[in-house]
Design an enzyme around this catalytic site. Structure first.
Site, PDB file in Angstrom:
ATOM      1  N   LYS A  36       0.850  -1.203   0.000  1.00 42.32           N
ATOM      2  CA  LYS A  36       0.000   0.000   0.000  1.00 42.32           C
ATOM      3  C   LYS A  36       0.880   1.244   0.000  1.00 42.32           C
ATOM      4  CE  LYS A  36      -0.258  -0.328   5.038  1.00 42.32           C
ATOM      5  NZ  LYS A  36      -0.994  -0.922   6.158  1.00 42.32           N
ATOM      6  N   TYR A 256      16.826  29.530   8.024  1.00 43.14           N
ATOM      7  CA  TYR A 256      15.619  30.244   8.449  1.00 43.14           C
ATOM      8  C   TYR A 256      15.552  30.322   9.971  1.00 43.14           C
ATOM      9  CZ  TYR A 256      13.673  29.962   3.737  1.00 43.14           C
ATOM     10  OH  TYR A 256      13.439  30.087   2.390  1.00 43.14           O
TER      11      TYR A 256
HETATM   12  C1  LIG Z   1      -0.214  -1.925   6.837  1.00 48.21           C
HETATM   13  C2  LIG Z   1      -0.798  -3.211   7.268  1.00 48.21           C
HETATM   14  C3  LIG Z   1       0.012  -4.355   7.395  1.00 48.21           C
HETATM   15  C4  LIG Z   1       1.525  -4.313   7.302  1.00 48.21           C
HETATM   16  O1  LIG Z   1       2.039  -3.751   8.487  1.00 48.21           O
HETATM   17  P1  LIG Z   1       3.621  -3.651   8.768  1.00 48.21           P
HETATM   18  O2  LIG Z   1       3.700  -3.162  10.165  1.00 48.21           O
HETATM   19  O3  LIG Z   1       4.155  -2.663   7.791  1.00 48.21           O
HETATM   20  O4  LIG Z   1       4.185  -5.001   8.564  1.00 48.21           O
HETATM   21  C5  LIG Z   1      -0.616  -5.568   7.644  1.00 48.21           C
HETATM   22  N1  LIG Z   1      -1.975  -5.632   7.816  1.00 48.21           N
HETATM   23  C6  LIG Z   1      -2.765  -4.550   7.727  1.00 48.21           C
HETATM   24  C7  LIG Z   1      -4.239  -4.695   7.935  1.00 48.21           C
HETATM   25  C8  LIG Z   1      -2.206  -3.300   7.476  1.00 48.21           C
HETATM   26  O5  LIG Z   1      -2.996  -2.215   7.429  1.00 48.21           O
END
Ligand SMILES: *Cc1c(COP(=O)(O)O)cnc(C)c1O
Length: 359
Positions: A36, A256
């Site tokens: 994702k 800055y």
């Molecule tokens: C993002 C996510 C994962 C992966 O999590 P990590 O901590 O990056 O391994 C797995 N399951 C769900 C439902 C998620 O939203």
């Protein structure tokens, strides 16, 4: 052409190493690689192609899944947020995407759907995270309804998500595992529980499918551990180059707001990267940066396109030198601590103007 100033080098051998490392931690499980948010900033299509050995993928949203299909990715793809209406459900069906069904409203949509192809779907139990997922009361009822729903390709798969798996002392995880196990024990169909921390720390959470995200990218999911300790190798190395060097005097203020004031005669360097590239605006003075192989400190505020460095103890530095912000030789976990954030955020926030270059 020379390499663009700010770029993210992607080490795909590290990626496949991490996948194999995950297989050794979960030898009986299939791996659903979580890609994702553009594969945590790495580039979803390139990462998916490089993860040919992954058994499936997971994305958050349906359009992310459609993009992968259009890029020719053939593995199973789960969509963690599923659909909110009939159109989005139809997209799942058309592209062979597997929605996570986490709300009774989605069950109604499935019951009134007429799909050309039924969908493979995952029914999600809220076992204690209290974000997405069906309550214990809803779960059995929805499972029964979907078990005779023509829009579903049987059997249903079952899923839950751990809230505190990165804290190996926390009893919440055992409670979640107990609750999920109790609900699904009499049901057939595949199960999935563990994210990266879950699969590395909780043997009871392995099940048929594990869902690693962060660990695939070579970053430890545990607050007090390093990737190296977990047998992981960083995939992304964020690089740029020095574009200016100049001597400053005691009392000169840098950048800055003039937050940083030189306490000694200072050789100051400017590197071409800033928050416009995704380098964290809140990285404190003292955040480590590698100039060639020397660790130096960030000084002053991060600008949009530049950061300023103290090169006084690295007098051989020269304009054009390679600068590493995180990755090989400089764990992103460490930078996250200096910027009051987590590695997930740093990786996701690398902006499109940073060219991803496959090593
Ligand atoms: C993002 C996510 C994962 C992966 O999590 P990590 O901590 O990056 O391994 C797995 N399951 C769900 C439902 C998620 O939203």
């Amino acid at each position: 052409m020379t390499q663009p100033a700010a770029h993210a080098l992607l080490d795909l051998q590290a990626l496949t190493h991490n996948l194999r490392r995950i297989r050794t931690a979960a030898p009986q499980s299939k791996i659903m690689g979580v890609i994702k948010a553009n594969a945590y900033g790495h580039g979803a299509v390139d990462i998916a192609h490089a993860l040919a050995e992954a058994d499936a993928f997971a994305v958050a949203r349906v359009d992310e899944g459609v993009n992968l299909r259009e890029a020719g990715i053939g593995q199973r793809i789960a969509v963690l947020q599923g659909f909110i209406n009939a159109e989005e459900l139809a997209l799942h069906s058309r592209h062979g995407l597997e929605p996570i069904v986490h709300h009774p409203k989605q069950v109604e949509i499935l019951e009134s759907a007429s799909l050309d192809q039924p969908v493979k779907a995952w029914l999600k139990l809220d076992s204690g995270m209290h974000r997405l997922g069906l309550s214990v009361d809803e779960f059995a009822d929805c499972h029964q309804r979907l078990s005779r729903c023509p829009a579903i390709r049987q059997p249903l798969c079952m899923i839950t998500h751990l809230a505190n798996a990165d804290d190996v002392e926390d009893s919440v995880t055992e409670q979640q595992l107990g609750l999920f196990g109790g609900q699904v024990s009499a049901m057939s169909g595949e199960r999935s529980i563990a994210n990266s921390a879950g699969l590395l720390a909780w043997e009871n959470a392995l099940a048929e499918w594990v869902r690693p995200g962060l660990a695939l990218y070579g970053v430890s999911p545990f607050p007090n551990r390093t990737a190296e300790q977990d047998g992981l190798k960083p995939v992304m190395t964020l690089r740029t180059r020095l574009i200016a060097i100049k001597p400053l005097n005691v009392g000169d203020a840098v950048g800055y707001g003039g937050d940083w004031v030189c306490q000694r005669p200072t050789l100051m360097g400017v590197a071409a990267i800033g928050y416009g590239d995704g380098y964290p605006r809140h990285a404190h003075s003292g955040t480590p940066v590698l100039v060639r192989d020397h660790r130096v400190n960030l000084i002053g505020r991060v600008s949009m396109d530049m950061i300023t460095l103290d090169l006084t103890d690295c007098p051989s530095a020269a304009i054009g030198d390679e600068v590493t912000l995180w990755g090989e030789g400089l764990p992103v976990e460490e930078i996250a601590r200096h910027a009051d954030t987590i590695p997930y955020v740093l990786l996701c926030n690398v902006t499109p103007r940073v060219k991803r270059i496959i090593r």
